[in-house]
Motif scaffolding. Structure first.
Motif, PDB file in Angstrom:
ATOM      1  N   LEU A  91       1.455   9.119  -3.209  1.00 48.18           N
ATOM      2  CA  LEU A  91       1.244   8.700  -4.600  1.00 48.18           C
ATOM      3  C   LEU A  91       1.201   9.914  -5.519  1.00 48.18           C
ATOM      4  N   ASP A  92       0.494  10.956  -5.072  1.00 48.11           N
ATOM      5  CA  ASP A  92       0.423  12.171  -5.878  1.00 48.11           C
ATOM      6  C   ASP A  92       1.812  12.766  -6.078  1.00 48.11           C
ATOM      7  N   ASP A  93       2.550  12.832  -4.999  1.00 49.01           N
ATOM      8  CA  ASP A  93       3.921  13.347  -5.098  1.00 49.01           C
ATOM      9  C   ASP A  93       4.713  12.562  -6.126  1.00 49.01           C
ATOM     10  N   LEU A  94       4.632  11.258  -5.972  1.00 52.99           N
ATOM     11  CA  LEU A  94       5.368  10.373  -6.868  1.00 52.99           C
ATOM     12  C   LEU A  94       5.007  10.664  -8.311  1.00 52.99           C
ATOM     13  N   HIS A  96      10.751   5.228  -2.298  1.00 54.88           N
ATOM     14  CA  HIS A  96       9.649   4.344  -1.911  1.00 54.88           C
ATOM     15  C   HIS A  96       9.672   3.126  -2.829  1.00 54.88           C
ATOM     16  N   PRO A  97       9.519   1.946  -2.275  1.00 54.04           N
ATOM     17  CA  PRO A  97       9.597   0.744  -3.114  1.00 54.04           C
ATOM     18  C   PRO A  97       8.581   0.740  -4.256  1.00 54.04           C
ATOM     19  N   VAL A  98       7.499   1.445  -4.073  1.00 58.19           N
ATOM     20  CA  VAL A  98       6.492   1.476  -5.134  1.00 58.19           C
ATOM     21  C   VAL A  98       7.039   2.164  -6.386  1.00 58.19           C
ATOM     22  N   PRO A 127       0.818  -1.222   0.000  1.00 56.05           N
ATOM     23  CA  PRO A 127       0.000   0.000   0.000  1.00 56.05           C
ATOM     24  C   PRO A 127       0.849   1.269   0.000  1.00 56.05           C
ATOM     25  N   ILE A 128       0.240   2.358  -0.418  1.00 51.53           N
ATOM     26  CA  ILE A 128       0.926   3.641  -0.398  1.00 51.53           C
ATOM     27  C   ILE A 128      -0.117   4.721  -0.114  1.00 51.53           C
ATOM     28  N   ALA A 142      14.380   2.963 -13.765  1.00 54.18           N
ATOM     29  CA  ALA A 142      13.941   1.930 -12.833  1.00 54.18           C
ATOM     30  C   ALA A 142      15.146   1.271 -12.162  1.00 54.18           C
ATOM     31  N   ARG A 143      16.174   1.030 -12.961  1.00 53.22           N
ATOM     32  CA  ARG A 143      17.360   0.394 -12.407  1.00 53.22           C
ATOM     33  C   ARG A 143      17.995   1.285 -11.334  1.00 53.22           C
ATOM     34  N   GLN A 144      18.061   2.553 -11.649  1.00 56.07           N
ATOM     35  CA  GLN A 144      18.651   3.478 -10.673  1.00 56.07           C
ATOM     36  C   GLN A 144      17.802   3.564  -9.408  1.00 56.07           C
TER      37      GLN A 144
END
Lengths: 377, 377
Positions: B194-197, B227-229, B188-189, B217-219
């Motif tokens: 989520l908006d920030d992301l 965040h892992p998401v 969950p997030i 993604a690799r970086q």
DNA sequence: CGTTAGCACTCTCGGTCGGAGAGTGCTAAG
DNA sequence: CTTAGCACTCTCCGACCGAGAGTGCTAACG
């Protein structure tokens, strides 16, 4: 609405059979004849059935029974010296009383499920996929429609400026559909202003449907201090909501190839041609009589239309298996038109298998939709 | 790339004709025979052509000329006592030298334009519409594909939380397409997070395509404080960009009904069946040989494939008119696979009309796309 | 030499005929 | 009630035939 095991065929209120119940043996013979005809597509002869199923009786006896079945209207024969062919009434009796309840094999169920989980998670994709896979597996015409709400309600509104006078409008609706619309503006607007407008409207309109939006548009026109683009956006939004409510329910059709390969279509070019034309034009409404859709919307049960049940002349010699399903998001304040899985084939179709398949796919679609769209916060 | 008036037919490099130039009269007769056959679909007899077109010569003379044309390989006859039928070579010569340059009537142009401006402004809609309208007007099979970029580049990213573990990702790409993807989260997030992301990634990824996103993604995986998401979102995004680049070019196919109504398909059920099956499965790649698509991508010219030019055995007796078009958004750093308007019909098709129609529709599509998507800021 | 009338020839198309085969319906016997 | 036997009916298929359509050839003509 849970797809019920309940099965409706037209004419089922007419209990014309009470006057002449079929003896066990007679019913058994009817069943054999129908099964054999479904399998071979050739009129079945008394001798043939005796040998193939090793019946403990002579052809003459069977002939006798067949004669009786013909008197009862369950069988016909195309000409004096041909074997017997089931009549519509015969099929109807078969579906109602003779054929058992079948389920799709577990292996097949698993394989289908697998394909669905592979697909992109969108209702349209599933509907398309269901039609294609089912059509291929049955070799018949398959029509799959998604359930769709009568009215769409706004959940979130985004306005993305593409250039000075062109905006991409994205509407996410409660029902987790997404609508996009390119919108040429009547006059330019600043990017910042546009963003403001979007967030403001997004808040304001949350949960509203087309009529509400129209009302808001009317108010915006009167209010003195609103940007003129606001009214334009609202107006477009209302249109788009209406348009997409229409479009949400378009069914996928597949399997024309398999259908035309059926022996009954090989010899009748003009009938085939009509059918091809209907499918070519995506005229699902001509393939599935609206009356049945209405019934199905009310009772939610599977329906089987056999032969001349069908109002369309074109499909006189065809049957339709219709399995409706709904999403569980349905609530009193957002009524929904159910989706369906429809299988159309010659009256000589494999009813047990087709009914089982239609039921399975409709339940699967319902599951998939519920799993993803069911719970919204 | 501007659709040019230039016309390519296969075999056109082979100037086998130089050895035997056609006299004016002979060429005229060939033209009449072909036109008549296109119109009537019956072998044309010497006498018939003399009477219908009031030729100043007797049937015997015409017969003589026809004989010569047959020697030259421009005509055949199905059996000794039937009229003449154009050969593939005859058609080819007709298209290259005999038939004039035709344009669609102004009334028809206007009516088609009107329909396009009525439609919702989206490439998919136009492509679908073009296929349907054109198919209906020509009575032949029509395949219309949109031009599509080889790579999609991100323009804006939106993440909409549907519930705790389910997010709707919307990607607007530079090319003004929109992709949506439902994304079940591994953990969950918070909505704010989520908006920030979304806004952060939207900035970061602007203009990037799938490989860049993969790199990001690799970086993200290595960076300690993300965040892992985030990694999950980037990964999904990259997949989605690739997937949709594939999907963007799917062609619309229409007109099977009209095609099957053509007399050449009335009598040959098994060939018809094959064709129906291909269309049923949307197998455009089997209907239009990939070789031609490649050529078209390079030279951008219209192509006409006649009869056995066609590599697919199925379409031996068919011709294909292919009019490519591209959007003007094409730049060196965003290469594009051109779209096309393809018309497939029996070799006995109305070449002037079909070529004019394909050209007109391809130009119209190009115009429409440029008008709406051409200028981006 | 190109054009044309005449005519024999060839092939398709549609209809008819007839025999083989398949199944039934009836009847009479078990 | 069951069944063997048999006459009867109807389809299917191939053969056959005549009409019609068109050509190819030839010989005559301008």
């Amino acid at each position: 609405m849970q797809p019920s095991g309940d099965l409706r065929t037209e004419h089922n209120s007419v209990r014309a059979m009470t006057s002449e119940q079929l003896s066990d043996r007679r019913a058994g013979i009817l069943q054999l004849v129908i099964q054999d005809y479904i399998e071979t597509a050739t009129p079945v002869a008394s001798r043939h059935v005796v040998e193939k199923y090793a019946l403990p009786a002579s052809p003459a006896t069977i002939r006798h029974e067949m004669h009786a079945l013909e008197q009862g209207g369950f069988l016909t024969h195309p000409h004096t010296s041909a074997g017997r062919v089931p009549s519509n009434r015969g099929y109807r009796h078969f579906v109602q009383s003779l054929m058992g309840h079948a389920e799709l094999g577990l292996a097949e169920q698993a394989s289908v499920r697998h394909q669905f989980f592979q697909a992109a998670p969108a209702v349209d994709e599933w509907v398309e996929l269901a039609a294609n896979v089912l059509a291929r597996s049955l070799g018949l015409l398959v029509i799959v429609a998604p359930p769709h709400p009568e009215r769409l309600r706004v959940r979130q509104l985004e306005l993305i400026s593409l250039n000075e006078l062109l905006v991409l409008m994205i509407v996410v609706v409660q029902e987790a559909r997404m609508i996009r619309q390119l919108m040429p503006l009547p006059q330019p607007i600043e990017v910042d202003e546009l963003d403001d407008l979007a967030t403001r409207l997004s808040w304001m309109l949350r949960g509203q449907s087309a009529p509400d939006v129209r009302e808001a548009a009317r108010q915006a026109i009167d209010a003195p201090d609103t940007h003129p683009v606001e009214h334009f956006v609202l107006d477009t939004l209302a249109q788009v909501l209406d348009r997409d409510a229409q479009r949400a329910g378009v069914p996928a059709i597949a399997g024309l190839g398999g259908m035309m390969a059926q022996p009954e279509f090989q010899q009748v070019p003009e009938r085939s041609l009509e059918l091809i034309e209907l499918v070519d034009q995506h005229a699902a409404e001509d393939l599935i009589p609206s009356g049945v859709i209405e019934e199905v919307t009310i009772d939610g049960a599977m329906h089987v239309l056999i032969g001349d049940d069908h109002p369309t002349e074109l499909l006189q010699d065809c049957s339709l298996v219709l399995a409706p399903y709904s999403s569980s998001t349905i609530t009193p304040d957002s009524p929904e038109i159910p989706g369906y899985v429809g299988v159309i084939g010659p009256t000589r179709m494999n009813y047990p298998r087709n009914i089982a398949a239609a039921r399975f796919y409709s339940q699967l679609l319902q599951e998939m939709i519920d799993a993803v769209y069911g719970v919204s916060r």
